[in-house]
Design an enzyme around this catalytic site. Sequence first.
Site, PDB file in Angstrom:
ATOM      1  N   GLN A 264       3.217  10.033   0.998  1.00 39.71           N
ATOM      2  CA  GLN A 264       4.497   9.325   1.111  1.00 39.71           C
ATOM      3  C   GLN A 264       5.438   9.654  -0.048  1.00 39.71           C
ATOM      4  O   GLN A 264       6.637   9.443   0.050  1.00 39.71           O
ATOM      5  CB  GLN A 264       4.276   7.804   1.186  1.00 39.71           C
ATOM      6  CG  GLN A 264       3.621   7.363   2.482  1.00 39.71           C
ATOM      7  CD  GLN A 264       3.426   5.867   2.526  1.00 39.71           C
ATOM      8  OE1 GLN A 264       2.461   5.339   1.990  1.00 39.71           O
ATOM      9  NE2 GLN A 264       4.358   5.170   3.161  1.00 39.71           N
TER      10      GLN A 264
ATOM     11  N   GLY B 255       0.837  -1.195   0.000  1.00 45.40           N
ATOM     12  CA  GLY B 255       0.000   0.000   0.000  1.00 45.40           C
ATOM     13  C   GLY B 255       0.866   1.237   0.000  1.00 45.40           C
ATOM     14  O   GLY B 255       2.027   1.195   0.442  1.00 45.40           O
TER      15      GLY B 255
ATOM     16  N   HIS C 191      -2.586   7.788   6.752  1.00 43.52           N
ATOM     17  CA  HIS C 191      -1.534   8.633   6.154  1.00 43.52           C
ATOM     18  C   HIS C 191      -2.123   9.959   5.657  1.00 43.52           C
ATOM     19  O   HIS C 191      -1.495  11.005   5.757  1.00 43.52           O
ATOM     20  CB  HIS C 191      -0.889   7.932   4.948  1.00 43.52           C
ATOM     21  CG  HIS C 191       0.263   7.041   5.305  1.00 43.52           C
ATOM     22  ND1 HIS C 191       1.426   7.513   5.868  1.00 43.52           N
ATOM     23  CD2 HIS C 191       0.448   5.709   5.135  1.00 43.52           C
ATOM     24  CE1 HIS C 191       2.273   6.490   6.047  1.00 43.52           C
ATOM     25  NE2 HIS C 191       1.703   5.389   5.618  1.00 43.52           N
TER      26      HIS C 191
ATOM     27  N   HIS D  83      -4.710   1.840   7.182  1.00 46.98           N
ATOM     28  CA  HIS D  83      -3.348   2.365   7.371  1.00 46.98           C
ATOM     29  C   HIS D  83      -3.089   3.512   6.377  1.00 46.98           C
ATOM     30  O   HIS D  83      -2.551   4.554   6.737  1.00 46.98           O
ATOM     31  CB  HIS D  83      -2.355   1.200   7.168  1.00 46.98           C
ATOM     32  CG  HIS D  83      -0.908   1.566   7.185  1.00 46.98           C
ATOM     33  ND1 HIS D  83      -0.022   1.060   8.113  1.00 46.98           N
ATOM     34  CD2 HIS D  83      -0.174   2.361   6.376  1.00 46.98           C
ATOM     35  CE1 HIS D  83       1.186   1.552   7.880  1.00 46.98           C
ATOM     36  NE2 HIS D  83       1.126   2.339   6.820  1.00 46.98           N
ATOM     37  N   GLU D  84      -3.523   3.316   5.123  1.00 38.52           N
ATOM     38  CA  GLU D  84      -3.284   4.344   4.093  1.00 38.52           C
ATOM     39  C   GLU D  84      -4.161   5.586   4.327  1.00 38.52           C
ATOM     40  O   GLU D  84      -3.712   6.704   4.134  1.00 38.52           O
ATOM     41  CB  GLU D  84      -3.535   3.777   2.687  1.00 38.52           C
ATOM     42  CG  GLU D  84      -2.703   2.554   2.304  1.00 38.52           C
ATOM     43  CD  GLU D  84      -1.230   2.683   2.605  1.00 38.52           C
ATOM     44  OE1 GLU D  84      -0.676   3.798   2.591  1.00 38.52           O
ATOM     45  OE2 GLU D  84      -0.595   1.640   2.882  1.00 38.52           O
TER      46      GLU D  84
ATOM     47  N   CYS E 161       5.674  -0.050   7.564  1.00 42.64           N
ATOM     48  CA  CYS E 161       5.338   1.071   6.689  1.00 42.64           C
ATOM     49  C   CYS E 161       6.568   1.429   5.870  1.00 42.64           C
ATOM     50  O   CYS E 161       7.684   1.440   6.401  1.00 42.64           O
ATOM     51  CB  CYS E 161       4.912   2.262   7.550  1.00 42.64           C
ATOM     52  SG  CYS E 161       4.529   3.738   6.593  1.00 42.64           S
ATOM     53  N   LEU E 162       6.358   1.732   4.586  1.00 39.34           N
ATOM     54  CA  LEU E 162       7.490   2.087   3.718  1.00 39.34           C
ATOM     55  C   LEU E 162       8.151   3.382   4.186  1.00 39.34           C
ATOM     56  O   LEU E 162       9.287   3.665   3.823  1.00 39.34           O
ATOM     57  CB  LEU E 162       7.030   2.214   2.260  1.00 39.34           C
ATOM     58  CG  LEU E 162       6.530   0.911   1.611  1.00 39.34           C
ATOM     59  CD1 LEU E 162       5.980   1.187   0.219  1.00 39.34           C
ATOM     60  CD2 LEU E 162       7.628  -0.142   1.552  1.00 39.34           C
TER      61      LEU E 162
HETATM   62 ZN    ZN Z   1       2.497   3.470   5.674  1.00 36.14          ZN
END
Ligand code: ZN
Length: 179
Positions: A51, A46, A139, A135-136, A93-94
Amino acid sequence: MAVREILRYPNRTLSKKCAEVTAINGNTAGMLNSMVDTMYAANGIGLAAPQIGELCRAIVVDTDTEDRGKKLVKLINPVLVEAEGKFTWEEGCLSVVNYTAEVTRPQKILVRAWTIEHREIEFEAEDLQAICIQHEIDHLDGVLFIDRISRLKREMYRKRLKKMAREAQAVAASRAPAI
Ligand code: ZN
């Protein structure tokens, strides 16, 4: 392929609230495609627009790492309409390097969003896909999964990050040419 740089915690852009997408056009399509390319290149499941530094409400999710594209969803202005149950997952998370932690969220959700084809859709998601979408969406509100764990755990992670940064500096210094 347009793989973009992924911003990392504690970059301040990641804690900002994103604005709604007011016009769905070629730019939106280009951004969503870049997000998908970036997510796949990083082997993620995701990615949210902030991000990659775009402060607008758009997310991409593909929880099937074996068959890429099969479960891919690209959502514009996603909203959580309903949520039920509980599901605990070891999240990563990235944008949060070298750290995972258990987070409990609703297990089943109903999401409303716009597609790139200007259609307003509603669909249900459960388990990992539901976790990932939540989660997204977090963000988009400037919230990271580490904001959903205990303060103690978060402090420990911050300390670890500082230590990693110091060690990286020391390595860089030891490689500096002597004069
Ligand atoms: Zn994330």
